[in-house]
Design a protein around this motif. Structure first.
Motif, PDB file in Angstrom:
ATOM      1  N   THR A  41      -1.902  -1.029   7.317  1.00  0.00           N
ATOM      2  CA  THR A  41      -1.890   0.080   6.373  1.00  0.00           C
ATOM      3  C   THR A  41      -3.034   1.051   6.621  1.00  0.00           C
ATOM      4  N   ARG A  76      -2.230   2.121  -0.146  1.00  0.00           N
ATOM      5  CA  ARG A  76      -1.871   1.693  -1.502  1.00  0.00           C
ATOM      6  C   ARG A  76      -0.567   2.366  -1.957  1.00  0.00           C
ATOM      7  N   LEU A  95      -0.896  -0.448  -7.889  1.00  0.00           N
ATOM      8  CA  LEU A  95      -1.256   0.094  -6.584  1.00  0.00           C
ATOM      9  C   LEU A  95      -1.438   1.612  -6.641  1.00  0.00           C
ATOM     10  N   GLU A  98      -4.809   2.297  -8.162  1.00  0.00           N
ATOM     11  CA  GLU A  98      -5.880   2.074  -7.190  1.00  0.00           C
ATOM     12  C   GLU A  98      -5.983   3.250  -6.224  1.00  0.00           C
ATOM     13  N   ALA A  99      -4.833   3.745  -5.750  1.00  0.00           N
ATOM     14  CA  ALA A  99      -4.848   4.885  -4.831  1.00  0.00           C
ATOM     15  C   ALA A  99      -5.436   6.116  -5.495  1.00  0.00           C
ATOM     16  N   ASP A 147      -9.147  -2.692  -6.039  1.00  0.00           N
ATOM     17  CA  ASP A 147      -8.831  -3.851  -5.215  1.00  0.00           C
ATOM     18  C   ASP A 147     -10.132  -4.521  -4.757  1.00  0.00           C
ATOM     19  N   GLU A 150     -10.879  -4.422  -0.982  1.00  0.00           N
ATOM     20  CA  GLU A 150     -11.262  -3.105  -0.462  1.00  0.00           C
ATOM     21  C   GLU A 150     -12.724  -2.796  -0.785  1.00  0.00           C
TER      22      GLU A 150
END
Length: 252
Positions: A41, A76, A95, A98-99, A147, A150
């Motif tokens: 990713t 994400r 997700l 988070e992005a 996350d 991350e």
């Protein structure tokens, strides 16, 4: 340096990036191989960002903070799309959150930290300005779901601004903390300011550490307490508090 990509190269990058990103998104959702999924990713995100924004990236720096954060956010979002296709709306929403946090908050925090360190001379005023930036990282971690893998990667592999952003987030959010990553940050800090915040996180973690971990932490801290460390009252005093808490009350 300004990046320049012709239409043909951008098309190839777009196809390559989309393929890697799609494979990584599926892997994030359907496999337990987190490392492999993260590589796919992140690589796919970087290539796709270059394809879409190549002519607008002023500084092409594969190790740069902004490009890595954009790539992580792209990963994400791709994983969120895959989760939604699988019918998992809760994971998709997480997700995407988070992005969004990466794009709208983590990136500017890291960029502001770097700009402040470069623009201001060392001293109390710069330290105060940097502390305000770290406070923003704490606020973000308190308000957004991030996350842990991350954030820990930023601390272990990131640039100086990513590392301090990660430490600020760890100060506010216990699930983001990791003992081994933190020990490495204390022993190999990029700056006294970073080391001070790594010590702060270690102090917050003390209650949950095993006796072996507490001894290991004490040994790492003692190894750092050289002449330059001693001259920094903030780090010295904090290390004294941590070591005293590890030692426990004096039995006499």
């Amino acid at each position: 340096m300004r990046a320049s990509f012709g239409p043909g190269l951008r098309l190839v990058l777009g196809i390559l990036g989309a393929g890697s990103l799609g494979a990584g998104a599926v892997a994030v959702y359907v496999t337990d191989n987190g490392t492999g999924a993260a590589v796919l990713t992140t690589f796919g995100g970087i290539v796709l960002v270059l394809a879409l924004l190549g002519d607008r990236i002023e500084s092409l720096e594969f190790g740069g903070t902004r490009l890595r954060i954009r790539a992580a956010a792209a990963g994400r979002l791709a994983a969120a799309e895959e989760a939604e296709r699988q019918g998992d709306a809760g994971t998709a929403a997480r997700l995407r959150a988070e992005a969004q946090a990466l794009l709208t908050a983590a990136g500017p925090i890291a960029a502001e930290y770097r700009a402040t360190r470069q623009a201001m001379p060392a001293g109390p005023e710069r330290t105060a300005a940097l502390e305000r930036i770290v406070a923003e990282a704490r606020r973000l971690a308190a308000e957004q779901q991030l996350d842990p893998a991350e954030v820990r990667r930023w601390l272990s592999e990131g640039s100086e601004e990513e590392r301090i952003t990660a430490l600020g987030m760890m100060e506010a959010s216990p699930p983001l903390r990791d003992f081994g990553t933190l020990l490495a940050a204390i022993s190999a800090s990029r700056s006294p300011f970073e080391q001070y915040h790594a010590l702060r996180v270690s102090q917050q973690m003390l209650a949950g550490l095993s006796e072996a971990q507490r001894r290991e932490l004490a040994a790492v801290i003692r190894a750092q307490r050289g002449p330059l460390f001693r001259r920094d009252a903030s780090r010295w005093n904090l290390s004294e508090l941590i070591l005293a808490e590890i030692a426990g009350p004096d039995p006499s």
